[in-house]
Scaffold this motif. Structure first.
Motif, PDB file in Angstrom:
ATOM      1  N   PRO A 350       0.825  -1.219   0.000  1.00 54.19           N
ATOM      2  CA  PRO A 350       0.000   0.000   0.000  1.00 54.19           C
ATOM      3  C   PRO A 350       0.857   1.267   0.000  1.00 54.19           C
ATOM      4  CG  PRO A 350      -0.782  -1.569   1.643  1.00 54.19           C
ATOM      5  CD  PRO A 350       0.550  -2.077   1.172  1.00 54.19           C
ATOM      6  N   LEU A 351       0.408   2.263  -0.775  1.00 53.06           N
ATOM      7  CA  LEU A 351       1.093   3.551  -0.841  1.00 53.06           C
ATOM      8  C   LEU A 351       0.056   4.666  -0.948  1.00 53.06           C
ATOM      9  CD1 LEU A 351       3.681   5.307  -1.200  1.00 53.06           C
ATOM     10  CD2 LEU A 351       3.428   4.937  -3.676  1.00 53.06           C
ATOM     11  N   ARG A 352       0.270   5.729  -0.175  1.00 49.62           N
ATOM     12  CA  ARG A 352      -0.599   6.909  -0.236  1.00 49.62           C
ATOM     13  C   ARG A 352       0.270   8.157  -0.330  1.00 49.62           C
ATOM     14  NH1 ARG A 352      -5.973   8.456   1.814  1.00 49.62           N
ATOM     15  NH2 ARG A 352      -5.967  10.708   2.254  1.00 49.62           N
ATOM     16  N   LEU A 353      -0.108   9.068  -1.217  1.00 54.23           N
ATOM     17  CA  LEU A 353       0.541  10.361  -1.329  1.00 54.23           C
ATOM     18  C   LEU A 353      -0.480  11.451  -1.064  1.00 54.23           C
ATOM     19  CD1 LEU A 353       2.676  10.007  -4.614  1.00 54.23           C
ATOM     20  CD2 LEU A 353       3.339   9.412  -2.275  1.00 54.23           C
ATOM     21  N   ASP A 354      -0.164  12.349  -0.149  1.00 56.57           N
ATOM     22  CA  ASP A 354      -0.976  13.540   0.100  1.00 56.57           C
ATOM     23  C   ASP A 354      -0.178  14.744  -0.374  1.00 56.57           C
ATOM     24  OD1 ASP A 354      -3.313  12.409   1.582  1.00 56.57           O
ATOM     25  OD2 ASP A 354      -1.719  11.742   2.938  1.00 56.57           O
ATOM     26  N   VAL A 355      -0.623  15.336  -1.491  1.00 57.75           N
ATOM     27  CA  VAL A 355       0.066  16.492  -2.065  1.00 57.75           C
ATOM     28  C   VAL A 355      -0.379  17.732  -1.293  1.00 57.75           C
ATOM     29  CG1 VAL A 355       0.472  17.837  -4.146  1.00 57.75           C
ATOM     30  CG2 VAL A 355       0.144  15.353  -4.301  1.00 57.75           C
ATOM     31  N   PRO A 357      -0.081  21.999  -0.140  1.00 55.16           N
ATOM     32  CA  PRO A 357      -0.042  23.249  -0.908  1.00 55.16           C
ATOM     33  C   PRO A 357       1.357  23.832  -1.105  1.00 55.16           C
ATOM     34  CG  PRO A 357      -1.779  23.328   0.762  1.00 55.16           C
ATOM     35  CD  PRO A 357      -0.942  22.121   1.055  1.00 55.16           C
ATOM     36  N   ASP A 358       2.345  23.407  -0.312  1.00 57.59           N
ATOM     37  CA  ASP A 358       3.680  24.016  -0.368  1.00 57.59           C
ATOM     38  C   ASP A 358       4.675  23.202  -1.197  1.00 57.59           C
ATOM     39  OD1 ASP A 358       3.868  21.852   1.283  1.00 57.59           O
ATOM     40  OD2 ASP A 358       4.823  22.885   2.956  1.00 57.59           O
ATOM     41  N   ARG A 359       4.158  22.442  -2.172  1.00 50.99           N
ATOM     42  CA  ARG A 359       4.993  21.604  -3.037  1.00 50.99           C
ATOM     43  C   ARG A 359       5.722  20.519  -2.245  1.00 50.99           C
ATOM     44  NH1 ARG A 359       7.811  25.721  -7.449  1.00 50.99           N
ATOM     45  NH2 ARG A 359       5.898  26.772  -8.104  1.00 50.99           N
ATOM     46  N   ARG A 360       5.111  20.119  -1.174  1.00 52.87           N
ATOM     47  CA  ARG A 360       5.602  18.992  -0.403  1.00 52.87           C
ATOM     48  C   ARG A 360       4.567  17.887  -0.453  1.00 52.87           C
ATOM     49  NH1 ARG A 360       9.695  20.064   3.256  1.00 52.87           N
ATOM     50  NH2 ARG A 360       8.779  18.847   4.945  1.00 52.87           N
ATOM     51  N   VAL A 361       5.022  16.668  -0.210  1.00 51.51           N
ATOM     52  CA  VAL A 361       4.146  15.497  -0.287  1.00 51.51           C
ATOM     53  C   VAL A 361       4.350  14.655   0.957  1.00 51.51           C
ATOM     54  CG1 VAL A 361       3.594  13.398  -1.579  1.00 51.51           C
ATOM     55  CG2 VAL A 361       4.198  15.491  -2.818  1.00 51.51           C
ATOM     56  N   ARG A 362       3.235  14.265   1.581  1.00 46.73           N
ATOM     57  CA  ARG A 362       3.296  13.328   2.697  1.00 46.73           C
ATOM     58  C   ARG A 362       3.159  11.923   2.125  1.00 46.73           C
ATOM     59  NH1 ARG A 362      -0.206  15.469   5.779  1.00 46.73           N
ATOM     60  NH2 ARG A 362      -2.027  14.220   5.195  1.00 46.73           N
ATOM     61  N   VAL A 363       4.159  11.082   2.415  1.00 44.61           N
ATOM     62  CA  VAL A 363       4.234   9.732   1.855  1.00 44.61           C
ATOM     63  C   VAL A 363       3.934   8.732   2.964  1.00 44.61           C
ATOM     64  CG1 VAL A 363       5.683   8.075   0.623  1.00 44.61           C
ATOM     65  CG2 VAL A 363       6.029  10.540   0.278  1.00 44.61           C
ATOM     66  N   PRO A 370       4.340   8.122   8.351  1.00 45.52           N
ATOM     67  CA  PRO A 370       4.456   8.956   7.152  1.00 45.52           C
ATOM     68  C   PRO A 370       5.702   9.844   7.196  1.00 45.52           C
ATOM     69  CG  PRO A 370       2.231   9.062   8.070  1.00 45.52           C
ATOM     70  CD  PRO A 370       3.094   8.372   9.091  1.00 45.52           C
ATOM     71  N   ALA A 371       6.195  10.175   5.998  1.00 46.55           N
ATOM     72  CA  ALA A 371       7.303  11.113   5.846  1.00 46.55           C
ATOM     73  C   ALA A 371       6.862  12.209   4.891  1.00 46.55           C
ATOM     74  CB  ALA A 371       8.535  10.406   5.303  1.00 46.55           C
ATOM     75  N   LEU A 385      10.010  12.237  -6.108  1.00 45.06           N
ATOM     76  CA  LEU A 385      10.432  12.482  -4.728  1.00 45.06           C
ATOM     77  C   LEU A 385      11.228  11.299  -4.209  1.00 45.06           C
ATOM     78  CD1 LEU A 385       8.461  10.584  -2.728  1.00 45.06           C
ATOM     79  CD2 LEU A 385       6.795  12.318  -3.380  1.00 45.06           C
ATOM     80  N   GLY A 386      11.966  11.551  -3.134  1.00 42.52           N
ATOM     81  CA  GLY A 386      12.696  10.494  -2.461  1.00 42.52           C
ATOM     82  C   GLY A 386      12.596  10.648  -0.956  1.00 42.52           C
ATOM     83  N   THR A 387      12.583   9.529  -0.240  1.00 44.64           N
ATOM     84  CA  THR A 387      12.460   9.526   1.218  1.00 44.64           C
ATOM     85  C   THR A 387      13.379   8.466   1.814  1.00 44.64           C
ATOM     86  OG1 THR A 387      10.807   7.788   1.561  1.00 44.64           O
ATOM     87  CG2 THR A 387       9.989   9.914   0.805  1.00 44.64           C
ATOM     88  N   ASP A 388      13.459   8.457   3.126  1.00 42.64           N
ATOM     89  CA  ASP A 388      14.242   7.437   3.832  1.00 42.64           C
ATOM     90  C   ASP A 388      13.381   6.251   4.264  1.00 42.64           C
ATOM     91  OD1 ASP A 388      16.658   8.778   3.591  1.00 42.64           O
ATOM     92  OD2 ASP A 388      16.305   9.954   5.401  1.00 42.64           O
TER      93      ASP A 388
END
Length: 444
Positions: A350-355, A357-363, A370-371, A385-388
């Motif tokens: 499962p994967l969810r992305l919340d875009v 307003p500040d050009r950031r995404v919660r993964v 979440p990150a 995007l990339g995350t740890d």
């Protein structure tokens, strides 16, 4: 050549500035070496100096050797460059050898570096699926060169290592060249070092025909100059026929190609754990250059290459050092939520992305916390995007602790791929780069 004035001092400064143990430089004019010098230490612990006779890992500078082997076999009637690969394959559209050599076989990026005993713990079959039609877009992939190595072996009846040594290295007078997981000699070899200065152990991959070469800088410069002489004139010209990958560069048969004002510059670089290599040829000037370093960090290699090319060929495009076909653009994806899954060998994740307003995404990946990270876009992708975060699969847990996505808006959703990878080797060792299909739909 005045370009060599002050080179000794310059290379010493570069090695110190970037923490690189050593660099070896060679230039060929006509078909003979006119300059060969090495700087720094091939083995730091032993205090062993690098010399022009020191052998370095080549990483992807191996690809021009494999491409030349394919072209030689084609000239001898053993391979048809424009017929689909012979045999049975799992792909809907089978690429041709020419398409594979031009990095247009439809395969995604991939590498699997492993530092234990054989066999490799990752089965590359899942990651070797086509993502686009052969002959369409450029995408640099070791998968294609793996298939080319297998093709040479099938067509000639010889192991690729044997064919490269007997039909290329020996005729060209390249006494140091070999294809192997570890160099067996007899020449002295440069130890390979992480970007943080630690010695790397021997490295195994499933794609040796894409990156397991070894040679001195002198032999690489001579290969660049002499290799066309092994081919029929029409085939040698085809090597430099590079369909465009960006405004100034193309990719031919195992060569990055720049055409500028009627002249040609061809090249190929290489990088992996403990290796930063570069081969450049200027056929109109009968001049070639090789720069080999024994660090994962390419900064020292790049500085030496740019210094020399500023004097030898000022029109040299720095894009040769890292050819790119996908330009960054403004991130314009509207705020909202997307949910779906990553397809993996272990099942759907499962994967969810919340875009935001500040050009950031919660993964949100699987059941991990979440990150929230910055996102960008490119010509090809609407969100990158990339995350740890750690993709929770057996393959990714081996040595690919980071997670990224590249997705485009498509059919009301987001489609593309998710990557598991190791972001450099300043800590630990460089690990596999594994791409997985990914699709998300609008979510509440």
């Amino acid at each position: 050549m005045s370009v060599f004035d002050g080179l000794d001092e310059f290379c010493g400064q570069v090695l110190a500035a970037h923490g690189c143990p050593s660099v070896s430089v060679a230039v060929a004019q006509g078909e003979e070496l006119v300059f060969a010098r090495a700087y720094g230490l091939a083995d730091v612990a032993a205090g062993r100096a690098a010399t022009p006779e020191t052998v370095y890992g080549l990483a992807s500078v191996t690809k021009p050797f494999t491409a030349l082997a394919v072209c030689l076999a084609a000239d001898r009637g053993l391979i048809d460059l424009d017929a689909p690969l012979p045999g049975t394959h799992p792909w809907a559209a089978v690429p041709t050898p020419r398409q594979l050599m031009q990095q247009r076989g439809g395969f995604p990026g991939y590498y699997d570096f492993y530092y234990g005993a054989a066999p490799l713990p990752i089965d590359p079959a899942f990651y070797r699926r086509q993502v686009r039609a052969p002959g369409s877009d450029f995408e640099y992939s070791n998968h294609g060169y793996r298939e080319l190595g297998r093709l040479v072996e099938q067509a000639t009846g010889l192991p690729l290592r044997t064919y490269l040594r007997e039909q290329i290295a020996e005729p060209l007078g390249l006494t140091s060249f070999d294809l192997a997981d570890a160099y067996a000699g007899p020449a002295p070899v440069a130890e390979r070092y992480t970007a943080g200065g630690r010695v790397l152990p021997d490295c195994l991959t499933s794609h040796p025909s894409a990156g397991a070469g070894w040679a001195t800088a002198g032999d690489i410069a001579l290969f660049a100059r002499r290799s066309a002489g092994l081919l029929r004139p029409a085939t040698a010209a085809a090597v430099l026929d590079g369909p465009p990958i960006n405004e100034r560069l193309g990719y031919g048969l195992g060569r990055v190609v720049q055409r500028e004002g009627g002249s040609v510059i061809s090249s190929h670089g290489g990088g992996m754990g403990g290796v930063a290599a570069m081969m450049i040829d200027l056929p109109d000037r009968e001049l070639s250059l090789a720069v080999l370093a024994n660090s994962t960090d390419k900064a020292a290699r790049d500085a030496v290459v740019l210094h020399l090319m500023a004097g030898l060929a000022p029109e040299f495009d720095p894009g040769h050092l890292a050819p790119a076909s996908d330009r960054t653009r403004d991130f314009t994806l509207a705020p909202g939520s997307w949910a779906g899954h990553v397809e993996s060998p272990d099942g759907e994740i499962p994967l969810r992305l919340d875009v935001l307003p500040d050009r950031r995404v919660r993964v949100t990946l699987a059941d991990l916390a979440p990150a929230t990270v910055p996102a960008i876009a490119s010509d090809r992708w609407d969100v990158r995007l990339g995350t740890d975060l750690q993709l929770p699969t057996a393959d990714a847990r081996l040595n690919s602790p980071s997670f990224g996505v590249e997705l485009r808006a498509e059919d009301g959703g987001l489609a593309g791929r998710a990557a598991a990878y190791k972001n450099g080797d300043r800590a630990g060792l460089l690990g596999p780069y594994l791409l997985h299909p990914c699709r998300l739909l609008p979510a509440g």
